[in-house]
Design a protein around this motif. Structure first.
Motif, short mmCIF file in Angstrom:
data_model
loop_
_atom_site.label_atom_id
_atom_site.label_comp_id
_atom_site.label_asym_id
_atom_site.label_seq_id
_atom_site.Cartn_x
_atom_site.Cartn_y
_atom_site.Cartn_z
N ALA A 283 0.83 -1.21 0.00
CA ALA A 283 0.00 0.00 0.00
C ALA A 283 0.86 1.25 0.00
CB ALA A 283 -0.90 0.01 1.23
N ASN A 284 0.37 2.25 -0.67
CA ASN A 284 0.94 3.59 -0.61
C ASN A 284 -0.16 4.50 -0.08
OD1 ASN A 284 3.53 3.01 -1.79
ND2 ASN A 284 2.45 2.71 -3.71
N PHE A 285 0.01 4.93 1.16
CA PHE A 285 -1.01 5.72 1.82
C PHE A 285 -0.97 7.17 1.37
CE2 PHE A 285 -0.57 2.07 4.52
CZ PHE A 285 -1.86 1.82 4.95
N GLU A 286 -2.11 7.83 1.50
CA GLU A 286 -2.20 9.26 1.25
C GLU A 286 -1.39 9.99 2.32
OE1 GLU A 286 -3.88 10.93 -1.26
OE2 GLU A 286 -4.14 8.92 -2.12
N VAL B 138 -0.22 12.20 5.43
CA VAL B 138 -0.80 12.55 6.72
C VAL B 138 0.04 13.66 7.34
CG1 VAL B 138 -1.85 10.29 7.10
CG2 VAL B 138 0.45 10.72 7.94
N TRP C 157 -3.84 10.68 13.37
CA TRP C 157 -3.94 9.86 12.17
C TRP C 157 -4.73 8.62 12.51
CZ3 TRP C 157 0.49 6.42 9.93
CH2 TRP C 157 0.05 5.81 8.75
N GLN D 188 -7.15 5.45 10.81
CA GLN D 188 -7.36 4.74 9.54
C GLN D 188 -8.16 3.47 9.80
OE1 GLN D 188 -5.96 5.67 6.36
NE2 GLN D 188 -7.39 4.11 5.66
N PHE E 234 -9.64 -0.19 8.70
CA PHE E 234 -9.19 -1.23 7.79
C PHE E 234 -9.88 -2.55 8.12
CE2 PHE E 234 -6.40 -1.38 11.41
CZ PHE E 234 -6.01 -2.70 11.57
N GLY F 247 4.08 -1.05 3.24
CA GLY F 247 3.85 0.09 2.37
C GLY F 247 4.61 1.32 2.83
N VAL G 228 4.07 5.70 3.78
CA VAL G 228 3.16 6.79 4.10
C VAL G 228 3.97 8.09 4.15
CG1 VAL G 228 3.32 6.35 6.59
CG2 VAL G 228 1.41 7.70 5.68
#
Length: 115
Positions: A4-7, A9, A15, A17, A19, A104, A106
């Motif tokens: 994953a490549n997070f948006e 923050v 933060w 999230q 899931f 991933g 972030v």
């Protein structure tokens, strides 16, 4: 394992999230977390030690119901991160077997506000 490549923050805000965890064997959402250990760690790229850690046991991962978990890193911890791209990993231990669920990156941006 998911990648994953997070948006981005902010390091000046909480933060959180939500899931879900999918059982790879049955392709269904896990809804019963009895005996399940979930660990999320965020670290500087290439480092060996985490800067942030969330688990169900430390209260930073909570069960929202219907198979939804949510992590929360409070602003007080986020302010310890400099603006940079960090690595994130999630492991799940179930029935004494640990799997790497997600890895991933972030991006953490400087939120500017000092208080």
């Amino acid at each position: 394992m998911y990648q994953a490549n997070f948006e981005p923050v902010s390091n000046r805000a909480d933060w959180s999230q939500p899931f879900e965890i999918i059982d790879d064997g049955t392709n269904t959402i896990i809804t019963d977390f009895t005996g399940v250990s979930v660990t999320i760690e965020v670290r500087e790229q290439g480092a060996c030690y985490p800067r942030l850690t969330a688990t169900i046991d430390n209260g930073k991962i909570t069960d929202q119901g219907n198979g939804i978990l949510e992590w929360l890193f409070p602003r007080s911890e986020m302010t310890g991160l400099c603006a940079n791209t960090y690595e994130i990993g999630v492991t799940i231990e179930r029935d004494d077997f640990t799997t790497q669920y997600l890895i991933g990156t972030v991006p953490v941006v400087d939120g500017v506000v000092s208080r």
